[in-house]
Scaffold this active site. Structure first.
Site, PDB file in Angstrom:
ATOM      1  N   LYS A 135       5.600   0.208   0.772  1.00 44.34           N
ATOM      2  CA  LYS A 135       4.726  -0.890   0.351  1.00 44.34           C
ATOM      3  C   LYS A 135       5.507  -2.192   0.094  1.00 44.34           C
ATOM      4  O   LYS A 135       6.734  -2.173  -0.017  1.00 44.34           O
ATOM      5  CB  LYS A 135       3.949  -0.452  -0.897  1.00 44.34           C
ATOM      6  CG  LYS A 135       2.952   0.696  -0.621  1.00 44.34           C
ATOM      7  CD  LYS A 135       2.127   1.044  -1.865  1.00 44.34           C
ATOM      8  CE  LYS A 135       1.096   2.121  -1.564  1.00 44.34           C
ATOM      9  NZ  LYS A 135       0.255   2.454  -2.746  1.00 44.34           N
ATOM     10  N   TYR A 140      -7.933   0.764   3.115  1.00 41.07           N
ATOM     11  CA  TYR A 140      -8.282   1.341   1.810  1.00 41.07           C
ATOM     12  C   TYR A 140      -9.790   1.335   1.560  1.00 41.07           C
ATOM     13  O   TYR A 140     -10.221   1.336   0.403  1.00 41.07           O
ATOM     14  CB  TYR A 140      -7.547   0.603   0.688  1.00 41.07           C
ATOM     15  CG  TYR A 140      -6.107   1.059   0.496  1.00 41.07           C
ATOM     16  CD1 TYR A 140      -5.831   2.350   0.060  1.00 41.07           C
ATOM     17  CD2 TYR A 140      -5.035   0.203   0.734  1.00 41.07           C
ATOM     18  CE1 TYR A 140      -4.528   2.783  -0.130  1.00 41.07           C
ATOM     19  CE2 TYR A 140      -3.720   0.624   0.534  1.00 41.07           C
ATOM     20  CZ  TYR A 140      -3.476   1.921   0.102  1.00 41.07           C
ATOM     21  OH  TYR A 140      -2.186   2.350  -0.096  1.00 41.07           O
ATOM     22  N   PHE A 156      -9.774  -1.483  -9.042  1.00 41.61           N
ATOM     23  CA  PHE A 156      -8.480  -1.999  -8.561  1.00 41.61           C
ATOM     24  C   PHE A 156      -8.501  -2.394  -7.079  1.00 41.61           C
ATOM     25  O   PHE A 156      -7.481  -2.819  -6.535  1.00 41.61           O
ATOM     26  CB  PHE A 156      -7.367  -0.973  -8.814  1.00 41.61           C
ATOM     27  CG  PHE A 156      -7.599   0.376  -8.187  1.00 41.61           C
ATOM     28  CD1 PHE A 156      -7.272   0.608  -6.849  1.00 41.61           C
ATOM     29  CD2 PHE A 156      -8.133   1.428  -8.919  1.00 41.61           C
ATOM     30  CE1 PHE A 156      -7.479   1.855  -6.263  1.00 41.61           C
ATOM     31  CE2 PHE A 156      -8.347   2.682  -8.337  1.00 41.61           C
ATOM     32  CZ  PHE A 156      -8.015   2.886  -7.006  1.00 41.61           C
ATOM     33  N   ARG A 167       3.903  14.278  -0.348  1.00 42.00           N
ATOM     34  CA  ARG A 167       3.305  13.969  -1.661  1.00 42.00           C
ATOM     35  C   ARG A 167       4.247  14.434  -2.782  1.00 42.00           C
ATOM     36  O   ARG A 167       4.328  13.801  -3.831  1.00 42.00           O
ATOM     37  CB  ARG A 167       1.938  14.631  -1.804  1.00 42.00           C
ATOM     38  CG  ARG A 167       0.907  14.178  -0.775  1.00 42.00           C
ATOM     39  CD  ARG A 167       0.273  12.848  -1.038  1.00 42.00           C
ATOM     40  NE  ARG A 167      -0.616  12.832  -2.172  1.00 42.00           N
ATOM     41  CZ  ARG A 167      -1.409  11.809  -2.493  1.00 42.00           C
ATOM     42  NH1 ARG A 167      -1.401  10.704  -1.743  1.00 42.00           N
ATOM     43  NH2 ARG A 167      -2.187  11.849  -3.530  1.00 42.00           N
ATOM     44  N   THR A 223       0.770   9.016  -8.540  1.00 41.46           N
ATOM     45  CA  THR A 223       0.395   7.608  -8.328  1.00 41.46           C
ATOM     46  C   THR A 223       0.998   6.694  -9.392  1.00 41.46           C
ATOM     47  O   THR A 223       1.532   5.626  -9.080  1.00 41.46           O
ATOM     48  CB  THR A 223      -1.154   7.478  -8.379  1.00 41.46           C
ATOM     49  OG1 THR A 223      -1.727   8.469  -7.522  1.00 41.46           O
ATOM     50  CG2 THR A 223      -1.600   6.100  -7.951  1.00 41.46           C
ATOM     51  N   ARG A 283       8.457   7.467  -6.560  1.00 40.95           N
ATOM     52  CA  ARG A 283       7.726   6.589  -7.475  1.00 40.95           C
ATOM     53  C   ARG A 283       8.373   6.563  -8.851  1.00 40.95           C
ATOM     54  O   ARG A 283       8.416   5.512  -9.499  1.00 40.95           O
ATOM     55  CB  ARG A 283       6.255   6.999  -7.533  1.00 40.95           C
ATOM     56  CG  ARG A 283       5.488   6.537  -6.275  1.00 40.95           C
ATOM     57  CD  ARG A 283       4.154   7.201  -6.153  1.00 40.95           C
ATOM     58  NE  ARG A 283       3.291   6.566  -5.150  1.00 40.95           N
ATOM     59  CZ  ARG A 283       2.155   7.108  -4.718  1.00 40.95           C
ATOM     60  NH1 ARG A 283       1.740   8.279  -5.184  1.00 40.95           N
ATOM     61  NH2 ARG A 283       1.423   6.478  -3.820  1.00 40.95           N
ATOM     62  N   ASN A 313       3.449   0.772  -6.335  1.00 42.52           N
ATOM     63  CA  ASN A 313       4.118   2.063  -6.504  1.00 42.52           C
ATOM     64  C   ASN A 313       4.904   2.493  -5.258  1.00 42.52           C
ATOM     65  O   ASN A 313       5.090   3.673  -4.991  1.00 42.52           O
ATOM     66  CB  ASN A 313       3.116   3.136  -6.959  1.00 42.52           C
ATOM     67  CG  ASN A 313       1.969   3.323  -5.973  1.00 42.52           C
ATOM     68  OD1 ASN A 313       1.933   2.682  -4.924  1.00 42.52           O
ATOM     69  ND2 ASN A 313       1.042   4.202  -6.307  1.00 42.52           N
ATOM     70  N   HIS A 337       2.972   4.868   0.142  1.00 40.63           N
ATOM     71  CA  HIS A 337       1.697   5.556   0.361  1.00 40.63           C
ATOM     72  C   HIS A 337       1.982   6.830   1.125  1.00 40.63           C
ATOM     73  O   HIS A 337       2.852   6.848   1.988  1.00 40.63           O
ATOM     74  CB  HIS A 337       0.732   4.687   1.192  1.00 40.63           C
ATOM     75  CG  HIS A 337      -0.379   5.482   1.827  1.00 40.63           C
ATOM     76  ND1 HIS A 337      -1.519   5.818   1.142  1.00 40.63           N
ATOM     77  CD2 HIS A 337      -0.498   6.055   3.057  1.00 40.63           C
ATOM     78  CE1 HIS A 337      -2.313   6.554   1.934  1.00 40.63           C
ATOM     79  NE2 HIS A 337      -1.707   6.693   3.108  1.00 40.63           N
ATOM     80  N   GLU A 384      -5.394   8.080   9.611  1.00 40.58           N
ATOM     81  CA  GLU A 384      -4.509   6.984   9.208  1.00 40.58           C
ATOM     82  C   GLU A 384      -3.448   6.703  10.267  1.00 40.58           C
ATOM     83  O   GLU A 384      -3.082   5.545  10.501  1.00 40.58           O
ATOM     84  CB  GLU A 384      -3.864   7.310   7.857  1.00 40.58           C
ATOM     85  CG  GLU A 384      -4.880   7.322   6.715  1.00 40.58           C
ATOM     86  CD  GLU A 384      -4.277   7.727   5.382  1.00 40.58           C
ATOM     87  OE1 GLU A 384      -5.044   7.833   4.403  1.00 40.58           O
ATOM     88  OE2 GLU A 384      -3.051   7.931   5.305  1.00 40.58           O
TER      89      GLU A 384
HETATM   90  P1  ATP Z   1      -1.700   6.262  -1.857  1.00 42.16           P
HETATM   91  O1  ATP Z   1      -3.102   6.467  -1.310  1.00 42.16           O
HETATM   92  O2  ATP Z   1      -1.240   4.813  -1.803  1.00 42.16           O
HETATM   93  O3  ATP Z   1      -0.705   7.215  -1.285  1.00 42.16           O
HETATM   94  P2  ATP Z   1      -2.422   7.778  -4.151  1.00 42.16           P
HETATM   95  O4  ATP Z   1      -3.118   8.689  -3.187  1.00 42.16           O
HETATM   96  O5  ATP Z   1      -1.399   8.372  -5.075  1.00 42.16           O
HETATM   97  O6  ATP Z   1      -1.715   6.595  -3.409  1.00 42.16           O
HETATM   98  P3  ATP Z   1      -4.980   6.569  -4.653  1.00 42.16           P
HETATM   99  O7  ATP Z   1      -5.857   7.062  -5.757  1.00 42.16           O
HETATM  100  O8  ATP Z   1      -5.324   6.926  -3.244  1.00 42.16           O
HETATM  101  O9  ATP Z   1      -3.484   6.989  -5.010  1.00 42.16           O
HETATM  102  O10 ATP Z   1      -4.906   4.980  -4.794  1.00 42.16           O
HETATM  103  C1  ATP Z   1      -4.437   4.193  -3.732  1.00 42.16           C
HETATM  104  C2  ATP Z   1      -3.520   3.134  -4.276  1.00 42.16           C
HETATM  105  O11 ATP Z   1      -4.282   2.248  -5.116  1.00 42.16           O
HETATM  106  C3  ATP Z   1      -2.398   3.636  -5.188  1.00 42.16           C
HETATM  107  O12 ATP Z   1      -1.270   4.097  -4.502  1.00 42.16           O
HETATM  108  C4  ATP Z   1      -2.076   2.401  -5.988  1.00 42.16           C
HETATM  109  O13 ATP Z   1      -1.300   1.475  -5.216  1.00 42.16           O
HETATM  110  C5  ATP Z   1      -3.469   1.796  -6.203  1.00 42.16           C
HETATM  111  N1  ATP Z   1      -4.071   2.297  -7.452  1.00 42.16           N
HETATM  112  C6  ATP Z   1      -4.593   3.524  -7.692  1.00 42.16           C
HETATM  113  N2  ATP Z   1      -5.068   3.630  -8.939  1.00 42.16           N
HETATM  114  C7  ATP Z   1      -4.860   2.426  -9.517  1.00 42.16           C
HETATM  115  C8  ATP Z   1      -5.127   1.871 -10.803  1.00 42.16           C
HETATM  116  N3  ATP Z   1      -5.704   2.605 -11.754  1.00 42.16           N
HETATM  117  N4  ATP Z   1      -4.752   0.595 -11.039  1.00 42.16           N
HETATM  118  C9  ATP Z   1      -4.170  -0.162 -10.088  1.00 42.16           C
HETATM  119  N5  ATP Z   1      -3.898   0.297  -8.843  1.00 42.16           N
HETATM  120  C10 ATP Z   1      -4.221   1.559  -8.559  1.00 42.16           C
HETATM  121 MG    MG Z   2      -4.495   7.991  -1.693  1.00 42.84          MG
END
Ligand code: ATP
Ligand code: MG
Length: 168
Positions: free
Chosen positions: A39, A79, A87, A115, A121, A132, A142, A145, A156
């Site tokens: 990212k 997304y 968010f 993962r 996350t 992370r 973070n 992805h 994806e």
């Molecule tokens: P990713 O999809 O990026 O691999 P993830 O699966 O761990 O991450 P998701 O729940 O899919 O998390 O959220 C996608 C992305 O949105 C997160 O990686 C983070 O960058 C952002 N995000 C998620 N939750 C929050 C939150 N509570 N506040 C701010 N940003 C968030």
């Molecule tokens: Mg995700």
């Protein structure tokens, strides 16, 4: 399968994908692909190589990779599943704020293994030694992805790559 494995690293398990296996065992291995993104917070801090090193040491192979900058519309489309979450807008602004590295990782159980390597996350909740935990700036910024299922991984990967760009 190639046995050109990276040398084992003290204190770290040998990459599962690079283990020397008999032909019967090789047939049973579930080789998967997953979509990974380095990212903007991580490319800004020049962490691409350090992050790629984590993947390769655990046996994931980077079989496609490119550096791009998403438009807000493209980040929003990627997304889309998070539309309506509090968010979402901020995430789109962040993901389009600078260059990202999109990559296809291949290996045994690649989705789950990736993962595991990237961690939770929220970096405050991520296991020590994960990407992370070690590199992320915040729950939003973070650093990486990783696809959360093999079905989503396929979608994806198709979002970013054409078949000719993937070279296992
Ligand atoms: P990713 O999809 O990026 O691999 P993830 O699966 O761990 O991450 P998701 O729940 O899919 O998390 O959220 C996608 C992305 O949105 C997160 O990686 C983070 O960058 C952002 N995000 C998620 N939750 C929050 C939150 N509570 N506040 C701010 N940003 C968030
Ligand atoms: Mg995700």
């Amino acid at each position: 399968m190639s046995n050109l494995a990276l040398p084992p690293v003290a204190g770290q398990p040998r990459g599962r994908y690079n283990q020397r296996l008999g032909p019967e065992q090789e047939k049973r291995m579930a080789i998967e692909r997953t979509l990974s993104i380095v990212k903007p917070d991580a490319t800004r801090r020049n962490l691409t190589g350090a992050i790629n090193d984590r993947f390769e040491r655990r046996g994931l192979r980077i079989i496609a990779q490119k550096r791009i900058q998403l438009s807000p519309a493209q980040a929003g489309a990627f997304y889309e599943v998070h539309t309506g979450r509090p968010f979402y807008q901020s995430l789109i602004t962040f993901m389009s704020s600078g260059p990202i590295i999109v990559q296809v990782l291949e290996g045994e159980d690649a989705v789950t293994l990736n993962r595991e390597i990237i961690g939770a996350t929220d970096p405050a909740k991520a296991t020590a030694g994960t990407i992370r935990s070690d590199f992320a700036e915040s729950i939003e910024a973070n650093s990486v992805h990783g696809s959360d299922s093999s079905e989503n991984a396929a979608q994806e990967i198709a979002f970013f790559f054409s078949a000719i760009e993937i070279c296992p």
